[in-house]
Design a protein around this motif. Structure first.
Motif, mmCIF file in Angstrom:
data_model
loop_
_atom_site.group_PDB
_atom_site.id
_atom_site.type_symbol
_atom_site.label_atom_id
_atom_site.label_comp_id
_atom_site.label_asym_id
_atom_site.label_seq_id
_atom_site.Cartn_x
_atom_site.Cartn_y
_atom_site.Cartn_z
ATOM 1 N N ASP A 17 0.811 -1.217 0.000
ATOM 2 C CA ASP A 17 0.000 0.000 0.000
ATOM 3 C C ASP A 17 0.847 1.272 0.000
ATOM 4 O O ASP A 17 0.337 2.352 -0.291
ATOM 5 C CB ASP A 17 -0.976 -0.002 1.177
ATOM 6 C CG ASP A 17 -0.281 -0.169 2.517
ATOM 7 O OD1 ASP A 17 0.822 -0.745 2.555
ATOM 8 O OD2 ASP A 17 -0.849 0.274 3.534
ATOM 9 N N THR A 18 2.132 1.180 0.299
ATOM 10 C CA THR A 18 2.996 2.366 0.316
ATOM 11 C C THR A 18 3.936 2.428 -0.885
ATOM 12 O O THR A 18 4.716 3.367 -1.005
ATOM 13 C CB THR A 18 3.834 2.401 1.602
ATOM 14 O OG1 THR A 18 4.701 1.261 1.625
ATOM 15 C CG2 THR A 18 2.949 2.405 2.845
ATOM 16 N N ILE A 19 3.879 1.438 -1.777
ATOM 17 C CA ILE A 19 4.779 1.380 -2.925
ATOM 18 C C ILE A 19 4.092 1.969 -4.155
ATOM 19 O O ILE A 19 2.929 1.657 -4.436
ATOM 20 C CB ILE A 19 5.209 -0.074 -3.210
ATOM 21 C CG1 ILE A 19 6.015 -0.621 -2.037
ATOM 22 C CG2 ILE A 19 6.012 -0.158 -4.499
ATOM 23 C CD1 ILE A 19 6.373 -2.091 -2.173
ATOM 24 N N ASP A 20 4.801 2.825 -4.878
ATOM 25 C CA ASP A 20 4.297 3.378 -6.127
ATOM 26 C C ASP A 20 4.442 2.308 -7.203
ATOM 27 O O ASP A 20 5.508 2.137 -7.786
ATOM 28 C CB ASP A 20 5.077 4.635 -6.502
ATOM 29 C CG ASP A 20 4.667 5.204 -7.850
ATOM 30 O OD1 ASP A 20 3.565 4.861 -8.335
ATOM 31 O OD2 ASP A 20 5.453 5.989 -8.420
ATOM 32 N N ASP B 54 3.312 2.175 -10.136
ATOM 33 C CA ASP B 54 3.485 2.672 -11.495
ATOM 34 C C ASP B 54 4.942 2.623 -11.945
ATOM 35 O O ASP B 54 5.221 2.558 -13.140
ATOM 36 C CB ASP B 54 2.950 4.102 -11.623
ATOM 37 C CG ASP B 54 1.434 4.146 -11.626
ATOM 38 O OD1 ASP B 54 0.816 3.137 -12.030
ATOM 39 O OD2 ASP B 54 0.871 5.175 -11.219
ATOM 40 N N GLN B 55 5.874 2.631 -11.009
ATOM 41 C CA GLN B 55 7.292 2.557 -11.382
ATOM 42 C C GLN B 55 7.651 1.206 -12.009
ATOM 43 O O GLN B 55 8.679 1.073 -12.660
ATOM 44 C CB GLN B 55 8.183 2.828 -10.174
ATOM 45 C CG GLN B 55 8.105 1.751 -9.103
ATOM 46 C CD GLN B 55 8.956 2.074 -7.896
ATOM 47 O OE1 GLN B 55 10.072 2.518 -8.036
ATOM 48 N NE2 GLN B 55 8.410 1.851 -6.701
ATOM 49 N N THR C 175 -1.504 -0.988 -18.512
ATOM 50 C CA THR C 175 -0.693 -1.333 -17.350
ATOM 51 C C THR C 175 -0.245 -2.777 -17.449
ATOM 52 O O THR C 175 -1.059 -3.680 -17.632
ATOM 53 C CB THR C 175 -1.493 -1.157 -16.036
ATOM 54 O OG1 THR C 175 -1.942 0.186 -15.961
ATOM 55 C CG2 THR C 175 -0.655 -1.467 -14.830
ATOM 56 N N ARG D 158 2.757 -4.765 -15.177
ATOM 57 C CA ARG D 158 3.817 -4.593 -14.186
ATOM 58 C C ARG D 158 4.625 -5.874 -14.011
ATOM 59 O O ARG D 158 4.071 -6.963 -13.949
ATOM 60 C CB ARG D 158 3.226 -4.196 -12.839
ATOM 61 C CG ARG D 158 2.501 -2.894 -12.870
ATOM 62 C CD ARG D 158 1.954 -2.545 -11.500
ATOM 63 N NE ARG D 158 1.256 -1.292 -11.550
ATOM 64 C CZ ARG D 158 -0.049 -1.154 -11.328
ATOM 65 N NH1 ARG D 158 -0.783 -2.212 -11.032
ATOM 66 N NH2 ARG D 158 -0.610 0.015 -11.385
#
Length: 106
Positions: free
Chosen positions: A36-39, A41-42, A63, A65
């Motif tokens: 929940d704290t990781i972006d 989109d990177q 998207t 990933r």
């Protein structure tokens, strides 16, 4: 960390215990991944120019990933260019499947 703070780095750090015996770090107490704290989109490998056009097709388009997750340590091969054997030894030490799976799925 203390060695770096004291400007006293050693050339080689061996994974040994207080008795000088090789000791690998435990994989049993692997911390959960804070998804929940990781972006995320990177980690999207779809080109940014194509993303707006693909999103017009619907939710989820645009998207894709690829997220690396470590689930084991060590390698039996010992390739010259690789540091894995030097750091983690020449035997493979896998985390339990349960630990890996719960780290991956949120």
């Amino acid at each position: 960390m203390n060695d770096a703070a004291n400007n006293a780095l050693k050339e080689i750090y061996a994974p040994v215990d207080a008795f000088g015996q090789e000791q690998k770090p435990s994989l049993q107490e692997y911390p959960p991944i804070p998804w929940d704290t990781i972006d995320l989109d990177q980690f999207n490998i779809v080109p940014k120019l194509a993303t707006p056009m693909l999103r017009k097709l619907g939710a989820g388009w645009g998207t894709f990933r690829i997220i690396p997750v470590e689930s084991g340590r060590g390698c039996p091969y010992g390739c010259e260019f690789c540091t894995v054997t030097g750091f983690f030894g020449d035997s493979i030490d896998f985390a339990r499947t349960r630990v890996s799976w719960t780290s991956c799925c949120y």
